[in-house]
Structure formats: C-alpha cells, structure tokens
Design a protein around this motif. Structure first.
Motif, PDB file in Angstrom:
ATOM      1  N   HIS A  77       0.806  -1.228   0.000  1.00  0.00           N
ATOM      2  CA  HIS A  77       0.000   0.000   0.000  1.00  0.00           C
ATOM      3  C   HIS A  77       0.832   1.268   0.000  1.00  0.00           C
ATOM      4  O   HIS A  77       0.521   2.244  -0.659  1.00  0.00           O
ATOM      5  CB  HIS A  77      -0.931   0.018   1.220  1.00  0.00           C
ATOM      6  CG  HIS A  77      -2.122  -0.865   1.075  1.00  0.00           C
ATOM      7  ND1 HIS A  77      -2.017  -2.238   1.006  1.00  0.00           N
ATOM      8  CD2 HIS A  77      -3.434  -0.585   0.979  1.00  0.00           C
ATOM      9  CE1 HIS A  77      -3.228  -2.753   0.865  1.00  0.00           C
ATOM     10  NE2 HIS A  77      -4.101  -1.773   0.850  1.00  0.00           N
ATOM     11  N   ASN A  96     -10.742  -0.596  -8.154  1.00  0.00           N
ATOM     12  CA  ASN A  96     -12.046  -1.146  -7.770  1.00  0.00           C
ATOM     13  C   ASN A  96     -12.929  -0.191  -6.990  1.00  0.00           C
ATOM     14  O   ASN A  96     -14.072  -0.501  -6.703  1.00  0.00           O
ATOM     15  CB  ASN A  96     -11.819  -2.419  -6.954  1.00  0.00           C
ATOM     16  CG  ASN A  96     -10.731  -2.205  -5.918  1.00  0.00           C
ATOM     17  OD1 ASN A  96     -10.743  -1.218  -5.195  1.00  0.00           O
ATOM     18  ND2 ASN A  96      -9.770  -3.109  -5.866  1.00  0.00           N
ATOM     19  N   ASP A 132      -7.489  -7.070   4.748  1.00  0.00           N
ATOM     20  CA  ASP A 132      -7.726  -6.277   3.554  1.00  0.00           C
ATOM     21  C   ASP A 132      -8.966  -6.825   2.861  1.00  0.00           C
ATOM     22  O   ASP A 132      -9.047  -8.017   2.586  1.00  0.00           O
ATOM     23  CB  ASP A 132      -6.524  -6.394   2.613  1.00  0.00           C
ATOM     24  CG  ASP A 132      -6.603  -5.359   1.506  1.00  0.00           C
ATOM     25  OD1 ASP A 132      -5.830  -4.393   1.553  1.00  0.00           O
ATOM     26  OD2 ASP A 132      -7.461  -5.504   0.619  1.00  0.00           O
ATOM     27  N   CYS A 144       0.364  -0.763  -4.764  1.00  0.00           N
ATOM     28  CA  CYS A 144      -1.042  -0.380  -4.897  1.00  0.00           C
ATOM     29  C   CYS A 144      -1.179   0.928  -5.675  1.00  0.00           C
ATOM     30  O   CYS A 144      -2.206   1.194  -6.289  1.00  0.00           O
ATOM     31  CB  CYS A 144      -1.688  -0.247  -3.530  1.00  0.00           C
ATOM     32  SG  CYS A 144      -1.774  -1.821  -2.643  1.00  0.00           S
ATOM     33  N   ARG A 204     -10.608   8.723  -2.991  1.00  0.00           N
ATOM     34  CA  ARG A 204      -9.855   7.466  -2.968  1.00  0.00           C
ATOM     35  C   ARG A 204      -8.510   7.594  -3.701  1.00  0.00           C
ATOM     36  O   ARG A 204      -7.495   7.065  -3.269  1.00  0.00           O
ATOM     37  CB  ARG A 204     -10.701   6.366  -3.614  1.00  0.00           C
ATOM     38  CG  ARG A 204      -9.978   5.065  -3.862  1.00  0.00           C
ATOM     39  CD  ARG A 204      -9.935   4.209  -2.627  1.00  0.00           C
ATOM     40  NE  ARG A 204      -9.276   2.932  -2.894  1.00  0.00           N
ATOM     41  CZ  ARG A 204      -9.136   1.969  -1.992  1.00  0.00           C
ATOM     42  NH1 ARG A 204      -9.608   2.132  -0.782  1.00  0.00           N
ATOM     43  NH2 ARG A 204      -8.523   0.860  -2.285  1.00  0.00           N
ATOM     44  N   SER A 207      -3.392  -2.432  -9.947  1.00  0.00           N
ATOM     45  CA  SER A 207      -4.170  -2.830  -8.769  1.00  0.00           C
ATOM     46  C   SER A 207      -4.423  -4.331  -8.730  1.00  0.00           C
ATOM     47  O   SER A 207      -4.174  -5.050  -9.692  1.00  0.00           O
ATOM     48  CB  SER A 207      -5.508  -2.095  -8.670  1.00  0.00           C
ATOM     49  OG  SER A 207      -6.511  -2.758  -9.412  1.00  0.00           O
ATOM     50  N   CYS A 208      -4.978  -4.766  -7.585  1.00  0.00           N
ATOM     51  CA  CYS A 208      -5.296  -6.188  -7.428  1.00  0.00           C
ATOM     52  C   CYS A 208      -6.479  -6.587  -8.289  1.00  0.00           C
ATOM     53  O   CYS A 208      -6.749  -7.773  -8.456  1.00  0.00           O
ATOM     54  CB  CYS A 208      -5.559  -6.512  -5.959  1.00  0.00           C
ATOM     55  SG  CYS A 208      -6.903  -5.569  -5.233  1.00  0.00           S
ATOM     56  N   CYS A 210      -4.334   3.237  -6.862  1.00  0.00           N
ATOM     57  CA  CYS A 210      -5.598   2.652  -6.406  1.00  0.00           C
ATOM     58  C   CYS A 210      -6.004   3.278  -5.085  1.00  0.00           C
ATOM     59  O   CYS A 210      -7.179   3.387  -4.791  1.00  0.00           O
ATOM     60  CB  CYS A 210      -5.455   1.139  -6.240  1.00  0.00           C
ATOM     61  SG  CYS A 210      -6.919   0.371  -5.558  1.00  0.00           S
ATOM     62  N   VAL A 211      -5.028   3.701  -4.286  1.00  0.00           N
ATOM     63  CA  VAL A 211      -5.345   4.074  -2.905  1.00  0.00           C
ATOM     64  C   VAL A 211      -4.864   5.481  -2.526  1.00  0.00           C
ATOM     65  O   VAL A 211      -5.229   6.005  -1.494  1.00  0.00           O
ATOM     66  CB  VAL A 211      -4.817   2.985  -1.935  1.00  0.00           C
ATOM     67  CG1 VAL A 211      -3.303   2.968  -1.900  1.00  0.00           C
ATOM     68  CG2 VAL A 211      -5.406   3.121  -0.552  1.00  0.00           C
ATOM     69  N   HIS A 247      -2.725  -9.530  -2.852  1.00  0.00           N
ATOM     70  CA  HIS A 247      -3.663 -10.451  -3.510  1.00  0.00           C
ATOM     71  C   HIS A 247      -3.134 -10.945  -4.851  1.00  0.00           C
ATOM     72  O   HIS A 247      -3.728 -11.817  -5.471  1.00  0.00           O
ATOM     73  CB  HIS A 247      -5.022  -9.775  -3.710  1.00  0.00           C
ATOM     74  CG  HIS A 247      -5.480  -9.015  -2.511  1.00  0.00           C
ATOM     75  ND1 HIS A 247      -5.606  -9.610  -1.279  1.00  0.00           N
ATOM     76  CD2 HIS A 247      -5.818  -7.716  -2.342  1.00  0.00           C
ATOM     77  CE1 HIS A 247      -6.005  -8.690  -0.405  1.00  0.00           C
ATOM     78  NE2 HIS A 247      -6.135  -7.537  -1.019  1.00  0.00           N
ATOM     79  N   HIS A 282     -10.109  -6.773  -0.094  1.00  0.00           N
ATOM     80  CA  HIS A 282     -10.036  -7.397  -1.422  1.00  0.00           C
ATOM     81  C   HIS A 282      -9.407  -8.788  -1.426  1.00  0.00           C
ATOM     82  O   HIS A 282      -9.119  -9.354  -2.478  1.00  0.00           O
ATOM     83  CB  HIS A 282      -9.355  -6.454  -2.415  1.00  0.00           C
ATOM     84  CG  HIS A 282     -10.220  -5.262  -2.682  1.00  0.00           C
ATOM     85  ND1 HIS A 282     -10.000  -4.050  -2.109  1.00  0.00           N
ATOM     86  CD2 HIS A 282     -11.357  -5.150  -3.408  1.00  0.00           C
ATOM     87  CE1 HIS A 282     -10.967  -3.216  -2.483  1.00  0.00           C
ATOM     88  NE2 HIS A 282     -11.797  -3.850  -3.268  1.00  0.00           N
TER      89      HIS A 282
HETATM   90  S1  SF4 Z   1      -7.670  -2.524  -3.579  1.00  0.00           S
HETATM   91 FE1  SF4 Z   1      -5.967  -1.225  -4.169  1.00  0.00          FE
HETATM   92  S2  SF4 Z   1      -5.090  -0.639  -2.224  1.00  0.00           S
HETATM   93 FE2  SF4 Z   1      -6.324  -2.449  -1.812  1.00  0.00          FE
HETATM   94  S3  SF4 Z   1      -4.947  -4.189  -2.058  1.00  0.00           S
HETATM   95 FE3  SF4 Z   1      -5.916  -3.840  -4.027  1.00  0.00          FE
HETATM   96  S4  SF4 Z   1      -4.459  -2.546  -5.122  1.00  0.00           S
HETATM   97 FE4  SF4 Z   1      -3.943  -2.405  -2.961  1.00  0.00          FE
END
Ligand code: SF4
Lengths: 200, 474
Positions: free
Chosen positions: B70, B436, B135, B414, B442, B353-354, B417-418, B116, B137
């Motif tokens: 992250h 996502n 987490d 990440c 965000r 991202s994941c 994404c965050v 992930h 996800h």
């Molecule tokens: S949603 Fe975004 S911040 Fe959360 S684990 Fe997946 S890539 Fe990382």
C-alpha cells in the motif's frame, strides 16, 4: 476490555447512506502504527466544512452516531472504528452496516445497533431538531430509547457473539486460546499438500 | 441435503460450532481454522503490537506470509523513503516479521507485490482453503475455490495468536452468468455490471458463488477480477468452483504440491463443487451477452453504466436514498445529468491494482496501445501488480509498448488505487482507472474516478476522454 451494557447520551445525526471507510478516515491516516490518536482523522474531508454536523459546538460530547444504511462499506481498516472511538462515540445506530465493519466495531468496544428504518428515521429527525435529545442504546436488552423521538424499547439487532463479548467485556483471544487442544486436533487432520510459508 | 461449495469448505474448517458449550461458555459463532494468513504493512502493526503487549506468540508463522504494497512508492525508490510515516511503517513491518518469524517480501525484493497478486502467483492459494488477510479485497482469492475474506486488525491479531477466526456462517448467494461475453467485453465489465445490477448492498452477508458458462470461460486472471469486486457488492467474499483452468494455473507453481501429493490434491479438488439441487439463500442471473464495456459515473461502484450511456438524472431514481446518493455523487464528480460518458475528459489513466494488475491485464492494455500515443493532456501509469508480473511483462516487451505510447512504466504496488503512496489524481480532474473503488478522495483529495477495464483505460488514454477500444480507428 470493560463491559458495555448500555450507552446513553446525545447523538450526532449523519443522514447519509453508504458512508464508506475512506470517508470515515482517509487512507493517509493508515500510515500510523499506533492504535490510538485517530480522532482528528474522523470524517476529515467533510469536517473541512465548518457547517458539517460534527463541527457544530452543540454536538460536542455526543456519544452516539445515527446514520444511514450500509454504514462502513469499503475497506476492512479498523482505523475507522478507532477514529469513531477516539472521537468519543460509543454506539452507532443505522438501518444496516457493511459486514466487516459491523464485525470490527465491538473489538473497539463500540456497539453496532441495527434498527428498523422507521426507527432510525425517527431518531434522525428528533436528534436533528434537538441536539440535546438523549438516546439510550441498551446493549443488555438490545433495545433503543429516545423520548424526544417517541421511541421506547424498540429492538435493535446485534449478533449473539458481539452481544456476549460487549456485555461481559471479554477478550476474544483468551476465549479462543482456551480451545488450544481442539485447534491442535484439527491441525493433525490437515492434508499434507497444503502450502506453507517460509517461516524464518 | 445437497450442500453448496461455500458451505462444504466452511464445514471442513469448523473447530467449534456456534451454540456449542466449550471451556469459554456457549460459543457465539463458528470458530474456523485459517489455512493461510496473508499480511500487509498497513493493517498489521497494531496486531503485532497487541501480541507483544500480551506476551503472546504467533501460533503458525509457517502459515503466514507478508508483503509491502500500500505504502510503497512505485518510482523504484528503496528505504529510506522521503515519506517518513511510510518509511517507519515499512521498517516496523520488517522488524515484526523478523521477531515473529513470518516470511516477508519487502520493498525491493523479487517476491514483492500487491498481496492479492503474490499469493496466487506463489501457488499459496489452493482450492478448498480458508484464507484471510487484513484487507477487504482478499475476496480476490476465492477465484481458486477457496473461502477468502478480509478482516480487521483485531482479527489479524486473533489469527496470529490462534490461527482461527470466530465468525458467523455467511448465507449463500449464487450469481449465475449465462451465455458468453461479447468480443471486447472483459471480466471487469462483467463484475461492474453485476454490481450495477444487484447494488452495493446486493450481496451483504453472503458468500457469492459465481457460476455459469461465462464464468467457466474466464481464465484465472478474469476470475480473480470478478471475485475481487464481490466486496463492492457488499458480500463477505466471492468464490468460483475449481476446474481444469484452476488446476492448470496451479500446476508447477512454487508452493503447489508435486508428484504423488499433487495427484492426491487433484482428487480432492475435483470434489469441490456445489452439489446438484443445493439451495442458495439468494440468486441473481445475468446474461453475459447483454454486458457492454462499463464505466462508473458516481462515487460507488454500483453507479455504473455502459460506455454508450450517459450520466443519469438523479430524479430518475425511485428510491430516495439512491436519489440523494446520486445527487451527492454528481456534485462531487462535477458532472451534469445527461452528459454522454464519452464526453468526460480525463487527466489521468491508471492501469494496475489487485483488480487488473496481472499479466493478462497488461497484455490486453498493451494490445490496444500498440502503435498508438497517449493524448497530450493525459498522464498515464502502468503499474504491474507484482514484481514477478513486472519481470514477465518486460520479458515479452510490454514495457516497451507502454513506454512508446507515452505511459510511465512503474514498479509494483497499490499505487494510484489508494492515493497514499505519492501516486494521485490531481484534484477536480477525472481518471480512467482499472482499480475497484471510486469513493470520494480514494485516488487523492478531489480526485474523480471512473472505474473501467484495462482496454477501456488504454483507449481513454489515447482519446483523452472516456472511450472503449472499439472507438479507436484501426
Ligand atoms: S484494492 Fe488497491 S489498495 Fe487495496 S490491495 Fe488492491 S491494489 Fe492495494
């Protein structure tokens, strides 16, 4: 943990649905490694607006948050309950909660009180009109009272697990460690192909 | 009675049933054994601290694996980081993992990546397992026919100390996707369309099993994309029954079983199916052929339309709560009702991202970008989901395609994404993002996120406004 059998106090009405954890506490606060000190992060972006309900002087000292459906959706970050707790909240009343969030609240001694939408609406109106209105979240009996809203002994739902721990102030890890033999017995039945980390 | 896949896996892991009388009194919920505990730097420091304060140890460090994702910068920086708070958190993680004996893939190591993404890559996630991580996800990993869900930090501490989790058994939901996706329509479009249909609370309290011909046709990367966003429909987790696609992915991975053990595992994994006639608590049926490339217009993932669509008029929502949410969303997004989605200009494109940071996603985006250039006003980032994905992408020359098109080619994390690691979208501007969540702020304060597939993100980068790949002149 201290037992929580009832929460009585003034309330902050936050009339929004789908309040997500990024709103409750923005991600940059998650760079901290401590468990406390998150009060200033609570609703940080909305609080930039001086008229935001949490900024109103008549709301200071409130212990109950009344809010809309699906409260706490989004991430599993426990920093969100920590921020609510550090700000002084002890119970959240909403028509529904996001699953992970509902499970997280009791770990910080906070009560997720899920009540019927019309009951929440009545509380929302009464506490919006009268900042001094008192709400009681009776954890032991799982009921809500708010004379100003005409709400008397209205039931709310709180799962048995959370109820048991809150009312008795139990530490969940201690409870589970008492089952160490059963855990070890399960471990002996695990298939040999299951993967492993390279523990150092 | 016929059993669902989710219930069958759950039953295999129950140590104490809700209602049973044990040494600690009447059990309030099921106590479930955890086969794998994944950790990242953000949600674990307070859990290790709690262990230390109580003088407890980690019960199964050999079933715990950690990485840093992250907070890591994706510009190739290494410790020490200019961001002091991030630097401290990463160092605390290194110390904690060393002290408690947990495998760690830190910033700069070959196994580092979004948690992930690295779990499946290593072969750590297999059918029939229970997997948790601090987490939400974690739901991604259900793509392997595992029960995988996100937990809070207190639960991370509980799992570290006991290798179990106390949790009420979720109800079950079947999302059946019949037919076939049209060419140019991806797993991301499908998962967004499912959320738009059932709503952000449509799966609340459930484990969703995705099934049907369109799901079976997806490769593992697409299945992970679908399960990744189960949480955005409010579900605890999503899962997909394992099949030959799953087994082919797992065979030969670093932590997959080998030889005779592989054969035994396969025999078991083939039994992991929802039995005919098993009843789900909820069901939804989707026609895959009716799904178009999706773009989100609002501030939750359910606020999504087809790319041919327009920003809806809040007055068109019958439900007052939905109407109010749409009004707030449009105010935040700076969009007027009726605006065609293709008319939304974008400043930033994020591919990673994941949800969409795997090799297949990068290949798909590169396929759109080959021989094309990013629009002059757009900043575009390609961020591999893991260091391994980065190496593989570079081995097949994808980095050159992205760079030639004008993308920044970053290290894994990440990232955007965050919005907490230095990669952010400028305030008040719009992004096309393969992540996502389009929540307010965000991707950084004031960022206006549109969730899309990798192909749509790439096409939008080229045109400078929201667009799908079919819009580009060939
Ligand atoms: S949603 Fe975004 S911040 Fe959360 S684990 Fe997946 S890539 Fe990382």
């Amino acid at each position: 943990m201290d037992p929580v059998t009832r929460v009585t106090g003034r309330a902050v009405p936050l009339d929004r649905g789908d309040v997500d954890t990024d709103q409750i506490i923005p991600a940059p606060w998650m760079k901290r490694v401590e468990r406390t000190g998150y009060a200033d992060g609570l609703f940080e972006k909305w609080r930039a607006d001086p008229s935001f309900v949490l900024n109103r002087p008549e709301r200071s000292g409130a212990t109950i948050l009344v809010t809309g459906p699906n409260f706490g959706c989004g991430s599993s970050r426990e920093h969100a309950p920590w921020a609510l707790r550090d700000h002084g909240f002890r119970a959240i009343v909403a028509p529904s909660f996001a699953d992970i969030f509902r499970g997280n609240l009791p770990n910080s001694g906070l009560v997720p009180a899920e009540a019927a939408p019309d009951v929440v609406a009545a509380l929302m109106r009464a506490t919006t009109d009268d900042p001094a209105a008192t709400v009681t979240v009776d954890v032991a009996s799982r009921t809500l009272d708010c004379p100003a809203a005409g709400v008397r002994a209205e039931p709310f739902s709180l799962d048995d697990s959370a109820h048991h721990r809150l009312v008795n102030g139990l530490d969940e890890i201690d409870l589970t460690l008492a089952l160490a033999d059963r855990i070890a017995a399960h471990e002996r039945t695990r298939p040999a192909w299951l993967p492993k980390g390279r523990s150092t | 009675m016929a059993t669902t896949l989710a219930d069958a896996i759950w039953d295999r892991h129950v140590i104490e049933r809700a209602g049973a009388h044990g040494p600690a009194g009447r059990a309030s919920a099921d106590l479930l054994y955890v086969d794998l505990h994944l950790l990242h730097e953000l949600t674990s420091p307070q859990a290790f601290e709690g262990l230390r304060a109580a003088g407890r140890s980690v019960r199964r460090p050999d079933l715990s694996v950690a990485t840093a994702d992250h907070n890591v910068p994706t510009d190739g920086s290494r410790l020490p980081l200019a961001d002091r708070a991030a630097d401290r958190q990463l160092r605390v993680q290194i110390d904690n993992c060393r002290e408690f004996g947990v495998e760690l893939h830190p910033l700069g190591s070959p196994g580092q990546g979004v948690v992930h993404v690295i779990g499946p890559e290593l072969g750590l996630v297999q059918p029939g397992m229970t997997v948790v991580c601090g987490d939400s996800h974690t739901a991604t990993l259900g793509a392997f026919g595992a029960i995988a869900f996100g937990i809070g930090t207190s639960q991370v501490e509980h799992v570290l100390a006991t290798q179990t989790i106390r949790m009420a058994r979720p109800s079950t939901m079947a999302v059946t996707v019949n037919g076939a996706l049209r060419p140019g329509v991806t797993a991301k479009d499908l998962t967004l369309a499912v959320i738009a249909r059932i709503g952000t609370g449509g799966g609340t309290g459930t484990l969703i099993e995705y099934r049907g011909a369109a799901i079976e046709a997806l490769p593992m990367s697409g299945r992970m994309t679908v399960c990744n966003m189960a949480i955005e429909a409010g579900a605890r987790a999503g899962l997909i029954a394992p099949d030959d696609t799953t087994f082919a992915y797992l065979e030969g991975r670093e932590r997959s079983p080998r030889g005779a053990l592989w054969e035994r595992a396969l025999d078991d994994w083939r039994t992991l199916r929802t039995e005919p006639g098993a009843a789900f608590d909820r069901e939804a049926v989707i026609d895959a052929s009716a799904v178009a490339p999706q773009v989100s217009w609002g501030t939750n993932p359910g606020q999504t339309v087809g790319v041919d669509g327009a920003v809806p008029d809040p007055a068109s929502f019958a439900d007052p709560a939905e109407r109010a949410a749409a009004e707030r969303a449009l105010a935040y997004m700076g969009l007027a009702p009726g605006t065609a989605m293709r008319d939304v200009p974008i400043s930033t494109v994020f591919i990673g991202s994941c949800t969409n940071g795997r090799l297949d996603d990068l290949r798909a985006a590169a396929g759109v970008l080959r021989g094309r250039r990013v629009h002059g006003r757009v900043r575009a980032l390609a961020v591999p989901g893991s260091s391994e994905v980065k190496r593989q992408a570079e081995a097949e020359g994808l980095d050159a395609v992205f760079r030639a098109a004008g993308f920044e080619w970053r290290s894994s994390g990440c990232s955007m994404c965050v919005g907490m690691n230095g990669d952010t979208v400028p305030p008040g501007t719009h992004s096309a993002s393969t992540s996502n969540r389009n929540f307010e702020g965000r991707q950084g304060p004031g960022a206006r996120t549109h969730l899309v597939s990798p192909e749509t993100a790439a096409a939008s980068a080229v045109t400078g406004h929201l667009a799908c790949a079919a819009d580009l002149p060939s």
